[in-house]
Design an enzyme around this catalytic site. Sequence first.
Site, mmCIF file in Angstrom:
data_model
loop_
_atom_site.group_PDB
_atom_site.id
_atom_site.type_symbol
_atom_site.label_atom_id
_atom_site.label_comp_id
_atom_site.label_asym_id
_atom_site.label_seq_id
_atom_site.Cartn_x
_atom_site.Cartn_y
_atom_site.Cartn_z
ATOM 1 N N THR A 1 3.385 -0.867 8.894
ATOM 2 C CA THR A 1 3.801 -1.394 9.776
ATOM 3 C C THR A 1 4.299 -2.790 9.211
ATOM 4 O O THR A 1 4.624 -3.550 10.083
ATOM 5 C CB THR A 1 2.709 -1.982 10.679
ATOM 6 O OG1 THR A 1 1.470 -1.768 10.747
ATOM 7 C CG2 THR A 1 2.579 -0.160 11.574
ATOM 8 N N HIS B 1 11.609 -23.501 9.875
ATOM 9 C CA HIS B 1 10.400 -24.051 10.003
ATOM 10 C C HIS B 1 9.124 -23.747 9.835
ATOM 11 O O HIS B 1 8.474 -25.078 10.053
ATOM 12 C CB HIS B 1 11.019 -23.127 11.578
ATOM 13 C CG HIS B 1 11.680 -23.778 12.138
ATOM 14 N ND1 HIS B 1 11.805 -23.500 13.783
ATOM 15 C CD2 HIS B 1 12.500 -23.775 11.944
ATOM 16 C CE1 HIS B 1 13.051 -23.342 14.729
ATOM 17 N NE2 HIS B 1 13.905 -23.637 13.195
ATOM 18 N N HIS C 1 8.376 -30.058 12.131
ATOM 19 C CA HIS C 1 8.223 -29.153 11.110
ATOM 20 C C HIS C 1 6.719 -29.174 10.116
ATOM 21 O O HIS C 1 6.083 -27.852 9.550
ATOM 22 C CB HIS C 1 8.633 -28.317 10.661
ATOM 23 C CG HIS C 1 9.385 -27.730 11.411
ATOM 24 N ND1 HIS C 1 9.395 -26.934 12.731
ATOM 25 C CD2 HIS C 1 11.112 -27.576 11.470
ATOM 26 C CE1 HIS C 1 10.521 -26.885 13.394
ATOM 27 N NE2 HIS C 1 12.072 -27.433 12.388
ATOM 28 N N CYS D 1 3.275 -2.916 3.785
ATOM 29 C CA CYS D 1 2.671 -2.226 4.408
ATOM 30 C C CYS D 1 3.088 -1.428 5.117
ATOM 31 O O CYS D 1 4.501 -0.779 5.919
ATOM 32 C CB CYS D 1 1.209 -2.268 4.667
ATOM 33 S SG CYS D 1 0.585 -3.334 6.265
ATOM 34 N N ASP E 1 1.138 -0.983 0.438
ATOM 35 C CA ASP E 1 0.265 0.020 -0.244
ATOM 36 C C ASP E 1 0.841 1.223 -0.575
ATOM 37 O O ASP E 1 2.192 0.976 -0.095
ATOM 38 C CB ASP E 1 -0.372 0.005 1.209
ATOM 39 C CG ASP E 1 0.093 0.277 2.238
ATOM 40 O OD1 ASP E 1 1.134 0.648 2.418
ATOM 41 O OD2 ASP E 1 -0.805 0.648 3.774
HETATM 42 C C1 RB5 Z 1 -1.623 2.683 5.912
HETATM 43 O O1 RB5 Z 1 -1.591 4.512 6.876
HETATM 44 C C2 RB5 Z 1 -1.412 2.128 7.312
HETATM 45 O O2 RB5 Z 1 -2.508 1.913 8.243
HETATM 46 C C3 RB5 Z 1 -0.955 0.910 6.684
HETATM 47 O O3 RB5 Z 1 0.191 1.401 5.623
HETATM 48 C C4 RB5 Z 1 -0.629 -0.518 7.630
HETATM 49 O O4 RB5 Z 1 0.082 0.014 8.260
HETATM 50 C C5 RB5 Z 1 -1.378 -0.837 8.061
HETATM 51 O O5 RB5 Z 1 -1.370 -2.437 8.835
#
Ligand code: RB5
Length: 144
Positions: A66, A97, A133, A64, A7
């Site tokens: 995080t 694993h 595993h 994304c 994203d």
């Molecule tokens: C987008 O702002 C953010 O929420 C997305 O990239 C991500 O971190 C969601 O888990």
Amino acid sequence: MIAVGCDQGGFLLKQEIIKLLRERKLEYKDLGTYDEGSTDYPIYAKKVCECILSGEAEKGILICGTGIGVSMAANRYKGIRCALCGDVFSAKATRSHNDSNVLALGGRVLGTGLALEITNAWLDTEFSYEERHIRRINMLSELG
Ligand code: RB5
């Protein structure tokens, strides 16, 4: 073939990952997003997972902000084992694993250098094929 998706929070890191895949002469498919405009991470998790489940791609990389949103979305698909990694040890262990078939990264969490090291370690590590595993992965499938 490696399917790659992100994203807006992962767009800049995706460009670096693609550079790495090109340098390594690995075949890849860039499933978007293609700029930093606001979008929704489940769209790209779906595209990458469907590309793997159809047999077109062997593995996927999702990014994304995080890495959490894309990993949550990807792990809803049966047959997808997505690992959110923030260190090299975990990247190696999850291939060995868990036979993870998708790597999730946080574009707003990791520096580029570490993210590329994690990606290299994940790409370079084979599944162990150890009985324990395999048994545990099969147990995952039974959870639904
Ligand atoms: C987008 O702002 C953010 O929420 C997305 O990239 C991500 O971190 C969601 O888990």
